[in-house]
Design a protein around this motif. Sequence first.
Motif, short mmCIF file in Angstrom:
data_model
loop_
_atom_site.label_atom_id
_atom_site.label_comp_id
_atom_site.label_asym_id
_atom_site.label_seq_id
_atom_site.Cartn_x
_atom_site.Cartn_y
_atom_site.Cartn_z
N TYR A 63 12.38 5.71 -2.68
CA TYR A 63 12.92 5.04 -1.50
C TYR A 63 13.58 3.70 -1.79
CZ TYR A 63 7.89 4.02 -1.75
OH TYR A 63 6.61 3.75 -2.19
N GLY A 64 13.19 3.03 -2.86
CA GLY A 64 13.85 1.79 -3.24
C GLY A 64 13.96 0.80 -2.10
N ARG A 65 15.20 0.40 -1.77
CA ARG A 65 15.43 -0.56 -0.69
C ARG A 65 15.81 0.11 0.63
NH1 ARG A 65 18.85 -5.68 -3.25
NH2 ARG A 65 17.34 -6.24 -4.88
N LEU A 66 15.69 1.44 0.71
CA LEU A 66 16.04 2.13 1.94
C LEU A 66 15.18 1.65 3.11
CD1 LEU A 66 16.43 5.79 0.61
CD2 LEU A 66 18.26 4.18 1.23
N PRO A 67 15.76 1.54 4.31
CA PRO A 67 14.98 1.08 5.47
C PRO A 67 14.08 2.19 6.01
CG PRO A 67 17.21 1.62 6.14
CD PRO A 67 17.18 1.75 4.63
N ASP A 68 13.16 1.78 6.87
CA ASP A 68 12.30 2.69 7.64
C ASP A 68 11.32 3.48 6.79
OD1 ASP A 68 13.51 1.89 10.04
OD2 ASP A 68 15.12 3.35 9.78
N TYR A 69 10.89 2.91 5.69
CA TYR A 69 9.77 3.49 4.94
C TYR A 69 8.55 2.61 5.19
CZ TYR A 69 12.32 7.21 2.71
OH TYR A 69 13.01 8.38 2.48
N HIS A 70 7.62 3.15 5.95
CA HIS A 70 6.46 2.39 6.42
C HIS A 70 5.19 2.84 5.72
CE1 HIS A 70 8.78 0.68 9.83
NE2 HIS A 70 9.42 1.83 9.77
N LEU A 71 4.15 2.04 5.85
CA LEU A 71 2.86 2.41 5.27
C LEU A 71 2.29 3.63 5.96
CD1 LEU A 71 0.96 -1.00 4.86
CD2 LEU A 71 2.32 0.23 3.16
N SER A 72 1.63 4.45 5.18
CA SER A 72 0.84 5.55 5.73
C SER A 72 -0.46 4.98 6.29
CB SER A 72 0.53 6.56 4.63
OG SER A 72 -0.30 5.96 3.64
N ASP A 73 -1.22 5.82 6.96
CA ASP A 73 -2.53 5.36 7.44
C ASP A 73 -3.40 4.90 6.26
OD1 ASP A 73 -1.82 5.89 10.04
OD2 ASP A 73 -2.79 7.87 10.09
N ALA A 74 -3.36 5.67 5.17
CA ALA A 74 -4.12 5.29 3.98
C ALA A 74 -3.59 3.97 3.41
CB ALA A 74 -4.05 6.39 2.92
N GLY A 75 -2.28 3.79 3.47
CA GLY A 75 -1.68 2.57 2.96
C GLY A 75 -2.14 1.34 3.72
N GLY A 79 0.81 -1.21 0.00
CA GLY A 79 0.00 0.00 0.00
C GLY A 79 0.84 1.26 0.00
N GLU A 80 0.16 2.40 0.10
CA GLU A 80 0.85 3.69 0.08
C GLU A 80 1.85 3.81 1.22
OE1 GLU A 80 -0.68 8.24 -0.34
OE2 GLU A 80 -1.06 7.29 1.60
N VAL A 81 3.00 4.40 0.93
CA VAL A 81 4.07 4.59 1.91
C VAL A 81 4.06 6.04 2.42
CG1 VAL A 81 6.59 4.58 2.21
CG2 VAL A 81 5.47 2.79 0.86
N HIS A 82 4.33 6.20 3.70
CA HIS A 82 4.49 7.56 4.25
C HIS A 82 5.80 8.12 3.72
CE1 HIS A 82 4.20 10.94 6.94
NE2 HIS A 82 5.40 10.67 7.46
#
Length: 209
Positions: free
Chosen positions: A22-34, A12-15
Amino acid sequence: MAASRLHLVRHGEVHNPARVLYGRLPDYHLSDAGRGMAAAAADHVAALDRPVSALYASPLERAQESAEPFAETFDLAPEIDIRLIEPTNVFEGTQMRRSLMNPLNWWHLRQPSVPSWGEPYSSIAERMLGVMDEAWDAATDGDVVMVSHQAPIWITHLRVAGLPLRHDPRTRRCALSSVTSFERVGDVWREVAYAEPAATGGAVDVGAV
């Protein structure tokens, strides 16, 4: 006994307020919408009224978080498989539009058929079909769900359809939390369905290349 159907689900959508690739970068999480999108994808697969016996996910946080509604719905623990991960690319961590305005980066666009900016499309196809074959053969019955990323899912679609892997990333039919479904007859994969169960209007979707 092999599986019955295999569903490739995009996260889903990422914050991503900075709108970076962001590719493979760490600490990219889903947004609330995601998170809502991921739940909609799980609801869609559940509504097919088909048993799901195995769940796999990319090791990136956004994919694992998108797998959570499937784990809850089907009472499964997701298996993390590195082959489902996002491809590498040299623009990772940048804003794509700004990067393309810099003539020094144009060299990375010299061979879009490979592509020259990251992991070869042929490599993506091979690893995706490899994990799909293994999961298909290992399933005792029912369907398999794999949560992955836009490029791997789209490249799988192209390879299964017998189409050239070279393409414009902006033309991919692989929306956030979309579900692309396949069956294998003998050793031959075929795509049987595509669905966009989540409302993605206005979503931020700039993290794939």
